[in-house]
Each structure stands twice: as C-alpha cells, then as structure tokens.
Design a protein around this motif. Structure first.
Motif, short mmCIF file in Angstrom:
data_model
loop_
_atom_site.label_atom_id
_atom_site.label_comp_id
_atom_site.label_asym_id
_atom_site.label_seq_id
_atom_site.Cartn_x
_atom_site.Cartn_y
_atom_site.Cartn_z
N ILE A 137 16.18 -18.67 -24.33
CA ILE A 137 15.91 -18.96 -25.73
C ILE A 137 14.72 -19.91 -25.80
O ILE A 137 14.73 -20.98 -25.18
CB ILE A 137 17.13 -19.58 -26.42
N LEU A 138 13.71 -19.52 -26.54
CA LEU A 138 12.47 -20.29 -26.62
C LEU A 138 12.36 -20.97 -27.97
O LEU A 138 12.39 -20.30 -29.01
CB LEU A 138 11.28 -19.37 -26.38
N VAL A 139 12.25 -22.31 -27.97
CA VAL A 139 12.10 -23.08 -29.20
C VAL A 139 10.79 -23.86 -29.13
O VAL A 139 10.05 -23.76 -28.15
CB VAL A 139 13.30 -24.03 -29.41
N GLU A 140 10.51 -24.65 -30.17
CA GLU A 140 9.21 -25.33 -30.22
C GLU A 140 9.24 -26.79 -29.80
O GLU A 140 8.33 -27.26 -29.13
CB GLU A 140 8.64 -25.23 -31.65
N ILE A 162 9.11 -18.24 -16.99
CA ILE A 162 10.41 -17.74 -17.44
C ILE A 162 10.78 -16.45 -16.70
O ILE A 162 11.94 -16.22 -16.36
CB ILE A 162 10.39 -17.50 -18.96
N SER A 163 9.77 -15.62 -16.43
CA SER A 163 10.02 -14.30 -15.81
C SER A 163 10.62 -14.42 -14.42
O SER A 163 11.15 -13.45 -13.89
CB SER A 163 8.73 -13.48 -15.76
N ARG A 164 10.54 -15.60 -13.80
CA ARG A 164 11.16 -15.78 -12.49
C ARG A 164 12.68 -15.73 -12.59
O ARG A 164 13.37 -15.45 -11.61
CB ARG A 164 10.76 -17.13 -11.88
N TYR A 165 13.21 -16.03 -13.79
CA TYR A 165 14.66 -16.14 -13.95
C TYR A 165 15.24 -15.04 -14.82
O TYR A 165 16.43 -14.73 -14.71
CB TYR A 165 15.00 -17.50 -14.56
N THR A 166 14.44 -14.46 -15.71
CA THR A 166 14.93 -13.39 -16.58
C THR A 166 13.75 -12.61 -17.14
O THR A 166 12.62 -13.12 -17.19
CB THR A 166 15.76 -13.96 -17.75
N LYS A 167 14.03 -11.39 -17.57
CA LYS A 167 13.01 -10.58 -18.25
C LYS A 167 13.24 -10.56 -19.77
O LYS A 167 12.55 -9.84 -20.48
CB LYS A 167 13.05 -9.14 -17.71
N ASN A 168 14.20 -11.36 -20.23
CA ASN A 168 14.58 -11.34 -21.64
C ASN A 168 14.33 -12.70 -22.30
O ASN A 168 14.84 -13.72 -21.82
CB ASN A 168 16.06 -10.96 -21.79
N ILE A 169 13.58 -12.69 -23.38
CA ILE A 169 13.29 -13.92 -24.13
C ILE A 169 13.71 -13.73 -25.58
O ILE A 169 13.42 -12.70 -26.20
CB ILE A 169 11.79 -14.26 -24.08
N THR A 170 14.41 -14.72 -26.10
CA THR A 170 14.74 -14.76 -27.52
C THR A 170 13.96 -15.90 -28.16
O THR A 170 14.15 -17.06 -27.78
CB THR A 170 16.25 -14.97 -27.74
N VAL A 214 11.50 -8.94 -25.66
CA VAL A 214 11.54 -10.05 -26.60
C VAL A 214 12.35 -9.69 -27.84
O VAL A 214 12.25 -8.59 -28.36
CB VAL A 214 10.10 -10.48 -27.00
N ARG A 215 13.17 -10.64 -28.25
CA ARG A 215 13.90 -10.54 -29.51
C ARG A 215 13.60 -11.80 -30.30
O ARG A 215 13.33 -12.87 -29.74
CB ARG A 215 15.40 -10.36 -29.27
N ILE A 216 13.68 -11.71 -31.62
CA ILE A 216 13.29 -12.81 -32.49
C ILE A 216 14.42 -13.10 -33.48
O ILE A 216 14.99 -12.19 -34.07
CB ILE A 216 12.00 -12.46 -33.27
N VAL A 217 14.71 -14.39 -33.60
CA VAL A 217 15.70 -14.83 -34.58
C VAL A 217 15.00 -15.76 -35.56
O VAL A 217 14.41 -16.77 -35.16
CB VAL A 217 16.86 -15.59 -33.91
N VAL A 218 15.04 -15.42 -36.84
CA VAL A 218 14.48 -16.28 -37.88
C VAL A 218 15.61 -17.06 -38.52
O VAL A 218 16.58 -16.49 -38.99
CB VAL A 218 13.72 -15.46 -38.94
N LEU A 219 15.47 -18.38 -38.52
CA LEU A 219 16.50 -19.24 -39.09
C LEU A 219 16.40 -19.26 -40.61
O LEU A 219 15.36 -18.91 -41.18
CB LEU A 219 16.36 -20.65 -38.53
N PRO A 220 17.44 -19.70 -41.29
CA PRO A 220 17.37 -19.82 -42.76
C PRO A 220 16.24 -20.77 -43.17
O PRO A 220 15.85 -21.66 -42.40
CB PRO A 220 18.74 -20.42 -43.12
N PRO A 221 15.68 -20.59 -44.35
CA PRO A 221 14.62 -21.48 -44.83
C PRO A 221 15.06 -22.94 -44.76
O PRO A 221 16.23 -23.27 -44.94
CB PRO A 221 14.40 -21.03 -46.28
N ASP A 222 14.08 -23.82 -44.49
CA ASP A 222 14.31 -25.27 -44.40
C ASP A 222 15.12 -25.68 -43.19
O ASP A 222 15.56 -26.83 -43.08
CB ASP A 222 14.99 -25.81 -45.67
N ASP A 223 15.36 -24.75 -42.27
CA ASP A 223 16.10 -25.09 -41.04
C ASP A 223 15.18 -24.94 -39.84
O ASP A 223 14.29 -24.09 -39.81
CB ASP A 223 17.31 -24.16 -40.87
N ASP A 224 15.42 -25.80 -38.84
CA ASP A 224 14.83 -25.61 -37.52
C ASP A 224 15.99 -25.59 -36.53
O ASP A 224 17.14 -25.89 -36.91
CB ASP A 224 13.79 -26.69 -37.20
N PRO A 225 15.77 -25.24 -35.27
CA PRO A 225 16.90 -25.17 -34.33
C PRO A 225 17.70 -26.46 -34.25
O PRO A 225 18.93 -26.42 -34.11
CB PRO A 225 16.21 -24.85 -33.00
#
Length: 655
Positions: free
Chosen positions: A262-265, A297-305, A332-343
C-alpha cells in the motif's frame, strides 16, 4: 579492525538464503532458490541463490558472490561494514583492537555518516522522552495526533530542542566532525555560525532496508509562514530520496507475506496505518513517486495499491504514479478516500474493520479508476469522450507485457463500449511510434513491420553487439581450468603414465596437482590476473599440503576473485533425473578425467596458436634469410606439438 578468526566465524555462520531473503522474495526451484534481481531491472527472475555453495548469482546482470558480497553490493557497504552488519544479524561479538588516531582519521566516511545519524536519532528520541521541552512540545504533539508510545518507539520518533545549536554543540563535544554534521544535513552554517537545521521540529528518522538511519524529516510545530513545514535531509553518500521509501524497513516482511504494497504520501499516513495493524504500507518519502522506488517495491511484490488523499492533488498524484508502475511491469490498484480525508485521518477516525472493508471494496484497476474519474467530465461531449479514451489507451501502451496489454484492451473495450480492434490499432500505433523513435527511424519510413517482438529482438542484438569485447586469447580456456580447480581441485584421479624405465604405471593425483604441475612443467602461465591469483593459490596449497576450498575464494576480500569464483560455481541449469525415464545422461563427474585432460590440452593448443601467430607476424617483417629460417624452424616445432595435441583431442587440422 576485525580479527581474522572473527571474520572466518562470520563467513561460516552467515547463510546466503537468510541474508538475501531479507531483501528479495525467493522461491524454491530444484535445490536452489530464485527471485527477481535487486541489482537490475528484470521481469523474469534470473537471480539464483545456491544454499549448498552459499553463494548468489544473477544470470541477467552478472553480479555474484557470497553473503558479505551481497551486503556490500546491495547496501554499498565496505568489506568491514558488511562484516559488522552480518555479525550483528547473527549475534557474533566483534572484539576489535583500539584504533589509532591514524585509523580513526582514515575511517570510511559512509560509516561515519551512519554513526552520526544513529547518534542524532538517539539524541532526538532521548530529548523528547526525557526533557521538559521534549515532553511538553514534541511528545505532546504526537499524542495529540493520536500516536501511542508503541508506534513512537517503533519508528524512533524524536524532537530537536528549539535552542539554536543545542544538538550541534552536544555532537561536537562528543567528537563528531562539524563538516560532516553539515554534510549530512543535521547542522547548518550562516556567517561562520553553526545552528541546528531541525530546531523546534519533531523528527521522523528515515531508515534503509537494513534498518540504519540514513536521513531525517523534521516537521515544524508553529504556523510561521516564513519557514518550510518540512525540512528533509539533503542528498548524501547514504541518502538518496528518489531511492528511498519511508517505512520500508518496517513493512517489507508484511509486503512479501501479503503480496501487496500500500503506497501513501506522508509520514503520518504510514504511522497511523501501522498503528492500526496494517503494516504493508510505505510512503514516497517527501518526493513524487520514482522508478527507483517502484523497483524497490518489486523485490517483494508485483502488486501496488495506491492510497492517496481524496482531493484533486491526491487524485492527480495517483494518476501520475499509475503509468510509472505499469511501465515497470507491476499491477496497480487505486483507492480514493472520501473527500476531506487522508490515510492518517481515515484510519484514526474509523474502526479497523471498516477501513479494511473500504480498501477491499473500493480498490479499482486503472481502467475502472480512470474511466469513472474522467468520464464524469466528458458525459455526452464526444470530443471529451474521445480524449478520455485516448488517455486510457496511452496508459495501456506503457504496459510491457503483451498478454497483459491484450487483457486490458479487452476490458477497456467492454467498459468504454469501443471495438476491441480499434483500441488494439491505437495501442499498436503508439508502440510503433515509440519503437521508431528508439530505433532512430525517420517518420516517413514504413514501420508497419515493427512489433513488440521485433523491437525486443533488435534490443537483444544491440546489447549483444555492445557487449562484444576483445577477449584475450586463451581467456576462456584459462577460465575452464580455473573452474575445474574450484569445483574438483581436491578430488583424485588415477592417471596412466611411465616410470623412469619407461614402464607403464598408474598413479593417483589430485586434479589440482595434475593441472598446476602439468602447466608449470611446460612453463605455461595464466595471463588473466584474476585467473592467475586462483592458480597461484592452488600452487601454494600444493606446496603446503593444504588445498584451498571454494569458499576461500567466494569469501575472498579480493572482489575480483570473489566474483569470479561465484560466477564459475553457479549454474542456472539443473540436470533432471533422467534415470527414472531409463535414460542415462553423463554428467561432468562421469567424465571428469577426460574433461580435465581435454581442458589442459585445449589451453595448450590456444597458447601454441597464439605463439605461432606472433611468429607469423615476425616472419612478415623479417628480411634476413637466416633469421627467417630460425623463425620457420620454431613454427615447425609448434606445428608438430599442436598436431599431437589435436590428435589427442580428436581434431583434424586442415590448414
């Protein structure tokens, strides 16, 4: 310095599969283990670990060696640094003699940078936990953000006092060099005055894959607009932000276990998710996502969210990262959070069950994400709709695997209600333009013949031509003999020969003795310096009646020797058990004596051919008849010797 007996203990204790698996996901293949190479870009695993020989070898980029060499290559450590890392990993105590001032002055700068950062991290942590200012300002801030002491301790968070140069003064009093403090970014200088770069800030230490502190991020706690919200370490010998992921040391095992990253900022996003029990999370460490970070990241998995903020900036960042991830052959898969939210806020404000369900239910592949996002604006506008389709097709075109490309084209056709062939034609058009540019073909030329496969063939041909070298004559024959010394040097053979009275006898000798003595008796020496070092080691071993082992070479401090030995001891092929099919296949062991003798003869033949070529050149430039006769006589002797050798080899000379 580390005593020799301790070095030997480290080499004997360190297991290559344990060391490598800290950084690379390995899978069993026969008696060996394979994975994606951490040293170069590849999609098909060519990185091979041989537990029996305790070595690694990449058949793609050529890097090879033992556990120490792997750590040296991967972490860019010196030999001594790699030994200390492995000693710590296996609990081996190092008792070093007291260093002289000269030795301290010559200490590796990288190691001193690591030491300074480790010292600073402990200072910032202790300041926050043990001083009134640290507790009332730094610790209070983290507690207000909802971070418990367990996560503060895990990530080694801290606080730098708001006192001008308190840390710098403390560090210099403890013997740390002010110039190096400035170089790693802990200290600043203005008009010959030193000051703490992180004064009045909470501290986020940044760790590398092995857990060493390589840099810091410092967040200001006031609302002064004249000061940057975050101050990060500058680029240095040990810190490159484009090659660093915040939290990777704490997340790598969970990423591998769950086969997803899971990739965050931001720093706080990572802390909150780890605190909630979601530990396969990393952040791009204060920079836009880079190719180097994706490859890590690719050393450990081929899947990024991708899990970014729900605002426009977060969505834009997700879109930008999608193409880069796909181009590296990742999913790659993408999850968009609700407005005004960050992880950070989303995890802290919701039960963990809701968070995990939301991540699962709202994770979209890039087609679904882009389609839903971009078509909202397009609606019934055909021009905007065409632009959206073109944007999605351009993303599909960056996918390197043709099967995945075809799958996404089919999905895109269904989602956008477009003919599949139309989309395929557009993707091919983009690919041909890309290949045409890389091949240097003019736009007016016909490029219909170009395809992904033909471009790959072109690249392989170019790479082959670029790697063509002027290999010295006899190099490969020398290498074959060195390989026999490494793999079979101490084994014995029964050899037929003659005694002093010309009677037939059979004597037993080691393969090392057969090769070394035979070549020395004929005055033949290896030309390649690394080959010669190994040859000389066996020569000395025969004199001392103690032959070296393969591990003596793979563990050598001489990098050239260690890499060559690992290369020669590695193979990417495995002989199947054909006997169960009632098919008898001879192995090298079955024909060992013939292999050794043939290899010696081939080396001699190559040396003679080289000497004869030199005589031919000499003859061409010679004008004296007597000297010409001498040269011709020498050539005749070489031809006679070569004829006998080739007779033994079963080769017919036709010229």
């Amino acid at each position: 310095m580390i005593p020799r007996e301790t070095i030997n203990q480290i080499f004997e204790t360190a297991r290559i599969e344990d060391v490598v698996s800290e950084f690379v996901t390995l899978k069993k293949r026969g008696s060996n283990l394979v994975g994606v190479c951490p040293f170069h870009k590849e999609k098909t695993p060519s990185f091979n670990v041989n537990p029996a020989r305790n070595i690694f070898k990449c058949f793609g980029c050529g890097k090879a060696g033992d556990s120490v060499r792997f750590i040296m290559e991967h972490e860019h450590y010196s030999f001594q640094e790699a030994l200390r890392y492995l000693a710590k990993k296996y609990g081996i105590k190092i008792e070093e003699h007291e260093q002289t001032p000269e030795e301290l002055a010559a200490q590796n700068e990288r190691e001193r940078m690591f030491n300074i950062n480790s010292f600073a991290q402990k200072y910032f942590y202790d300041t926050m936990m043990s001083t009134d200012e640290g507790q009332s300002v730094g610790l209070a801030y983290f507690h207000e953000r909802g971070f418990r002491d367990a996560i503060i301790n895990k990530f080694q968070l801290g606080y730098c006092p708001n006192n001008g140069n308190a840390f710098t003064e403390f560090a210099t009093k403890n013997g740390y060099d002010k110039d190096l403090l400035i170089k790693v970014g802990l200290t600043g200088s203005y008009e010959d005055r030193l000051y703490d770069r992180y004064q009045g800030r909470v501290i986020f230490p940044i760790h590398n894959l092995t857990g060493k502190v390589i840099g810091f991020g410092g967040r200001i706690l006031t609302k002064e607009k004249t000061k940057a919200k975050y101050v990060n370490s500058p680029e240095s010998e040990i810190y490159n932000k484009s090659q660093t992921l915040y939290g990777i040391f704490f997340a790598k095992n969970e990423i591998s276990r769950l086969d997803n990253c899971i990739l965050v900022e931001g720093y706080a996003d990572v802390l909150s998710m780890h605190q909630a029990g979601i530990e396969n999370v990393v952040a791009s460490s204060g920079t836009s996502l880079t190719t180097e970070q994706i490859r890590m990241i690719s050393r450990y998995t081929k899947n990024i969210t991708i899990l970014y903020d729900g605002d426009a900036a977060g969505i834009h960042a997700a879109l930008r990262g999608t193409n880069m991830i796909l181009e590296e052959g990742m999913n790659v898969r993408i999850v968009v959070l609700p407005p005004d939210d960050d992880p950070d806020t989303f995890v802290q404000n919701n039960p963990i069950e809701y968070v995990t369900k939301y991540l699962t239910d709202n994770a979209k592949d890039f087609i679904g994400f882009k389609t839903n996002l971009l078509l909202k604006d397009a609606q019934n506008d055909p021009i905007k709709r065409a632009s959206v389709i073109k944007d999605i097709v351009e993303t599909i075109a960056v996918i390197p695997d043709p099967i995945y490309r075809a799958t996404y084209i089919k999905e895109c056709s269904r989602t956008l209600e477009m003919p599949e062939q139309t989309l395929t034609n557009e993707v091919n058009k983009i690919l041909r333009a890309k290949y045409r540019k890389q091949l240097g073909i003019n736009t007016g030329q016909d490029t219909s013949y170009l395809s992904y496969q033909s471009f790959q063939s072109y690249q392989e041909t170019q790479q082959h031509q670029e790697t063509q070298d002027t290999t010295p004559i006899g190099y490969y024959q020398e290498q074959e003999l060195v390989k026999l010394l490494l793999t079979h040097g101490s084994e014995t053979l029964d050899i037929e020969g003659k005694d002093d009275d010309n009677n037939d006898i059979v004597y037993t000798t080691t393969i090392a003795s057969l090769i070394v003595d035979d070549l020395k008796n004929d005055g033949l020496l290896f030309r390649d310096p690394t080959h010669k070092k190994i040859f000389d080691a066996f020569d000395q071993g025969l004199d001392a009646d103690k032959l070296p082992t393969a591990q003596d070479f793979t563990s050598s401090e001489d990098q050239d020797v260690a890499v060559l030995a690992a290369n020669l001891l590695s193979t990417q092929y495995r002989l199947d058990d054909w006997r169960r099919h009632r098919i008898v296949v001879k192995t090298e062991d079955d024909v060992l004596k013939q292999t050794v003798i043939t290899s010696i003869l081939r080396f001699k033949d190559m040396v003679i051919e080289d000497r004869r070529s030199a005589l031919v050149k000499e003859l061409q430039s010679c004008t004296d008849p007597d000297d010409q006769l001498v040269i011709l006589h020498k050539m005749k002797k070489l031809d006679d010797i070569r004829s006998r050798i080739n007779h033994d080899l079963g080769i017919v000379i036709t010229k």
